[in-house]
Structure formats: structure tokens, C-alpha cells
Design an enzyme around this catalytic site. Structure first.
Site, PDB file in Angstrom:
ATOM      1  N   PHE A  63     -27.345 -46.263  12.911  1.00 46.00           N
ATOM      2  CA  PHE A  63     -26.070 -46.452  13.600  1.00 46.00           C
ATOM      3  C   PHE A  63     -25.871 -45.282  14.567  1.00 46.00           C
ATOM      4  CE2 PHE A  63     -21.404 -46.295  13.831  1.00 46.00           C
ATOM      5  CZ  PHE A  63     -21.106 -47.638  14.024  1.00 46.00           C
TER       6      PHE A  63
ATOM      7  N   ASP B 218     -27.656 -43.166   4.146  1.00 45.57           N
ATOM      8  CA  ASP B 218     -26.367 -43.704   4.563  1.00 45.57           C
ATOM      9  C   ASP B 218     -26.248 -45.102   3.958  1.00 45.57           C
ATOM     10  OD1 ASP B 218     -24.234 -44.937   5.876  1.00 45.57           O
ATOM     11  OD2 ASP B 218     -24.468 -43.646   7.629  1.00 45.57           O
TER      12      ASP B 218
ATOM     13  N   TYR C 257     -14.432 -48.970   3.803  1.00 49.29           N
ATOM     14  CA  TYR C 257     -13.656 -50.055   4.440  1.00 49.29           C
ATOM     15  C   TYR C 257     -14.502 -51.275   4.749  1.00 49.29           C
ATOM     16  CZ  TYR C 257     -15.655 -47.662   8.482  1.00 49.29           C
ATOM     17  OH  TYR C 257     -16.532 -47.055   9.346  1.00 49.29           O
ATOM     18  N   LYS C 258     -15.815 -51.196   4.529  1.00 50.83           N
ATOM     19  CA  LYS C 258     -16.672 -52.366   4.779  1.00 50.83           C
ATOM     20  C   LYS C 258     -16.711 -53.209   3.500  1.00 50.83           C
ATOM     21  CE  LYS C 258     -19.092 -50.047   8.509  1.00 50.83           C
ATOM     22  NZ  LYS C 258     -20.170 -49.110   8.887  1.00 50.83           N
TER      23      LYS C 258
ATOM     24  N   ARG D 100     -23.440 -61.699  14.017  1.00 46.56           N
ATOM     25  CA  ARG D 100     -23.622 -61.088  12.702  1.00 46.56           C
ATOM     26  C   ARG D 100     -22.648 -61.688  11.691  1.00 46.56           C
ATOM     27  NH1 ARG D 100     -22.598 -54.657  11.721  1.00 46.56           N
ATOM     28  NH2 ARG D 100     -20.473 -55.299  12.117  1.00 46.56           N
TER      29      ARG D 100
HETATM   30  C1  LIG Z   1     -19.827 -48.126   9.984  1.00 45.03           C
HETATM   31  C2  LIG Z   1     -20.805 -47.021  10.090  1.00 45.03           C
HETATM   32  C3  LIG Z   1     -20.401 -45.724  10.476  1.00 45.03           C
HETATM   33  C4  LIG Z   1     -18.989 -45.478  10.911  1.00 45.03           C
HETATM   34  O1  LIG Z   1     -18.584 -44.180  10.675  1.00 45.03           O
HETATM   35  P1  LIG Z   1     -17.017 -43.830  10.639  1.00 45.03           P
HETATM   36  O2  LIG Z   1     -16.988 -42.364  10.711  1.00 45.03           O
HETATM   37  O3  LIG Z   1     -16.489 -44.399   9.366  1.00 45.03           O
HETATM   38  O4  LIG Z   1     -16.377 -44.501  11.805  1.00 45.03           O
HETATM   39  C5  LIG Z   1     -21.355 -44.721  10.458  1.00 45.03           C
HETATM   40  N1  LIG Z   1     -22.635 -44.962  10.091  1.00 45.03           N
HETATM   41  C6  LIG Z   1     -23.043 -46.196   9.746  1.00 45.03           C
HETATM   42  C7  LIG Z   1     -24.460 -46.420   9.350  1.00 45.03           C
HETATM   43  C8  LIG Z   1     -22.155 -47.262   9.755  1.00 45.03           C
HETATM   44  O5  LIG Z   1     -22.553 -48.490   9.453  1.00 45.03           O
END
Ligand SMILES: *Cc1c(COP(=O)(O)O)cnc(C)c1O
Length: 397
Positions: free
Chosen positions: A113, A184, A209-210, A356
């Protein structure tokens, strides 16, 4: 066996909506508004600052951290909540590379990400001194691990395609080369069984939150393996990670173990929502969840492939190689997704060409999967997506 009709009843899904975006933002747990209301009126409203002691707010990052710890296979007492995932990535990475001071390479992959990569780049920039971020294709990670690598920073499940890395294998390869492994779990926690302890992860981070359904802005979590808990330096040394925060000592002394990964004041209202969300998980067996998600995912793939020849599956078919989402490619993916959302089937678009769909058995079953596939097929058959109204990109996709 987990009762998925019981879990389904614990979420508020608006009438007429089929929600296949719980991999991006989980839906509202039915119990959350009342829990938050109580937190606001009875706790914050009545107790004011006394709430920190009277209602145990200060202990919540650890107690809720352990409830998440159960879902990711962590030893109790080694997971804590706070901040956002991007910040927890920074902390884990900074702590890990300081534990390998003679090495200068952070290894990640192009399926990661962007935030994780930006955070790593920013850290490398800040440190100077020869540090580099090396980014290879996902299938090349294992071969790129050598004795220059201080840490691998890998997201287990690719947010676009749903491709899943082999966590045990890559962790072993990292350790064999003397490197540390940071995982992660943004698309793993609450999506599939994770065994951070059994598979030897050094650090793990993720958001709530996911798949965990804590609501927009819910706090992130960080896990530090017990063997590192007393050595890891938190990098962001905030007052609540101090050994005795209320001494207000001018010198920083790290708190015991995972306590030091706390930074500042925890988001108490968000934690109330998370607490309600985690109650739903109490009755859920992660192996049941996984079996059900794969079954539903296979069903969705089969239905869509049979009815939508223009869509190309982007997710691995092999069960072990995928997470809990199904993605398809199409050059007009954005417009198709907007047309789908207009008909009540909510998934999302990821640039440049991905449709998705999150597969979340807690509130999705065969009926939703079949109806979503039928709606997608109808939109493609009718060309209903080919409308200027569906082509205008919104700020948040
Ligand atoms: C959703 C996601 C994030 C988002 O990070 P936030 O700091 O919560 O906005 C970071 N890394 C990955 C791999 C994600 O899927």
C-alpha cells in the site's frame, strides 16, 4: 460452528444495499451507537475527567489490543491500540531497523500500500546514512532477502488484487538472513486466521476500521514479539509510552514491553465503537470464517466469470494465495463500479482498472453474493455503466 446468521443480525446494513466493501470500511455494528452514546453521556458526560479512572479508559488500548491479539494469534499482553496504521508502520519499521544497526536495506514490494512505502521512504530520508528502501515485485521478495536487509516490510494481502503472501515462509527467509519481519495485517486481521506468534513475526501492525468494523477513523494496532518487547525502541516516544507518564519526568524512560508503543491520548470514543465491534467476534471461529469466505469467494468468481466475459479475474484462484476479497479488471472499472453502487451493490474501485469486492461472511451470504453477481452481469449486458454520470471521479474512490 460459528453461527453466521447470528453475526449478520449484529450489523446494520441499509435496506436495499449489498455491502461488499467491508475490506475498506466495515459496516456499523448494531450495538455501537448505544455503546458510544453511553460512553458520551454516562461516562464522558457524567464523569468528565474522572472517566480515565472510573471507566478504565486508559486501560482500553491494552485490553482491546488483546482482543485483537486473539484474532491474529498474538500472545496476550503484546498488542496495543493507538494512532493510525501509517503511524504504526513508522514505529514498527523504525524500531526494527534500530535492532539491526549494521544493515541499511528495508525490503518491500510493489504490491504494498502506498502509505507503507511513503512512510519507509520518509524514514530513509530522515535517517540518511546509507539507508535505502528496496522495492521488488511481490513474487521476488524471497529472492531479494540477503544479509544487507535489516527488515522486510510486507503487507500480507494485496489491497488491489487480494494476492496473499506466505507469511511463515517469508518470515523464515528473513530470519535465516538475519533480518526482521514486519507484517502489515490491514487486509488480514478479521479477514483470515493469522498466527503472528506461531509464524515468528517480529512486528505486526493493522487497522481496525476494515474487516474489524470499528468505524471511520478507528485506531490502529501494533504487535511486538515478546522476545523484542524490552529492546524495541518506540521511535515516537510519547508521554503515554513512558514508564510512569504521570511523573511527568523530563527524561524519557520507555514503558514495559508493548506499553512503550503507545504515543498519546487514546481515541476513547472510537474505542467504544471498536469494543462493540469486537463483541461480534467473540462468537467467531477464524477457521470457520476462512472456510466460509473461500466458499463465498469461489461462488462469486464462478458466477461472475460465467456471466461477464469482459471481466478478468485479478485475484489468485488458489485458496492459499488469496485473502478475503475478489477483484476483477476492466478498462472502465470506475464507471462500472459507480453503476453498480447506484443499484445498491457497494464494492470499490482501485486505480487503474480494479473492481474490488470484500468477502465478509459476518454479514454476507450466498443470497448477497448471487444478487451482486447478477447485478454486475446486468450492468455489463445493458452497457448501463457507459454514462457520463458514472465517469466523473469523486474525491474518495
Ligand atoms: C488501509 C491501509 C493503510 C491505511 O493507513 P491509515 O493510516 O489507517 O490511513 C495502510 N496500509 C495498508 C496496507 C492498508 O491497507
Amino acid at each position: 460452528m460459528t453461527d453466521f446468521s447470528a453475526t449478520h443480525a449484529k450489523f446494520h446494513i441499509p435496506d436495499g444495499v449489498i455491502y461488499l466493501d467491508g475490506n475498506s470500511l466495515g459496516p456499523l455494528p448494531v450495538a455501537a451507537p448505544e455503546r458510544m452514546q453511553k460512553m458520551m453521556t454516562a461516562e464522558w458526560g457524567q464523569s468528565l475527567i474522572g472517566g480515565w479512572n472510573e471507566h478504565g479508559w486508559m486501560a482500553m488500548p491494552r485490553s482491546l489490543g488483546d482482543r485483537i491479539g486473539r484474532l491474529i494469534g498474538a500472545e496476550p499482553g503484546h498488542t496495543v491500540l493507538g494512532d493510525t496504521l501509517s503511524i504504526k508502520v513508522f514505529q514498527a519499521l523504525a524500531a526494527a531497523i534500530r535492532m539491526r544497526p549494521d544493515r541499511r536495506v528495508i525490503l518491500s514490494d510493489t504490491g504494498n500500500f502506498p502509505s507503507d512505502l511513503y512512510i519507509a521512504e520518509g524514514l530513509v530520508d530522515l535517517l540518511g546514512d546509507g539507508y535505502t528502501l528496496k522495492t521488488v515485485a511481490p513474487e521476488e521478495v524471497e529472492g531479494a532477502i540477503d544479509d544487507t536487509v535489516a527488515a522486510i516490510l510486507i503487507t500480507e494481502v494485496d489491497y488491489r488484487t487480494g494476492r496473499r503472501h506466505d507469511m511463515a515462509r517469508l518470515t523464515r527467509a528473513a530470519h535465516d538472513a538475519g533480518a526482521l519481519a514486519i507484517w502489515d495485517l490491514a487486509h488480514s486481521a478479521g479477514a483470515l486466521p493469522v498466527r503472528v506468534a506461531a509464524e515468528g513475526a517480529d512486528f505486526a501492525v493493522g487497522c481496525t476500521y476494515k474487516y474489524l468494523n470499528s468505524g471511520p477513523g478507528g485506531p490502529a494496532f501494533i504487535y511486538v514479539a515478546p522476545r523484542h518487547a524490552e529492546q524495541a525502541k518506540p521511535a515516537l516516544a510519547g508521554w503515554l509510552g513512558h514508564d510512569r507518564p504521570f511523573d511527568f519526568d523530563l527524561r524519557y524512560t520507555p514503558g514495559a514491553g508493548i506499553e512503550r508503543m503507545r504515543v498519546g491520548t487514546p481515541p476513547v470514543l472510537q474505542m467504544a465503537a471498536l469494543e462493540a465491534a469486537l463483541d461480534v467476534w467473540d462468537g467467531v471461529d477464524m477457521d470457520d470464517l476462512r472456510a466460509r469466505a473461500l466458499e463465498l469467494g469461489d461462488r462469486f468468481i464462478a458466477g461472475v466469470e460465467a456471466a461477464c466475459p469482459d471481466l478478468v479475474l485479478a485475484t489468485p484462484r488458489d485458496h492459499a494465495s488469496r485473502g478475503s476479497q475478489v477483484s476483477f479488471r476492466h478498462p472502465d472499472a470506475y464507471a462500472i463500479m459507480q453503476a453498480l453502487i447506484a443499484r445498491g451493490v457497494v464494492g470499490d474501485f482501485r486505480a487503474p482498472d480494479i473492481l474490488r469486492f470484500g468477502i465478509t461472511p459476518l454479514y454476507i451470504g450466498e443470497a448477497e453474493i448471487d444478487a451482486a453477481g447478477d447485478t454486475l452481469a446486468a450492468i455489463l449486458r445493458e452497457g448501463a455503466w457507459d454514462d457520463p454520470a458514472f465517469r466523473t471521479r469523486k474525491a474518495v474512490t
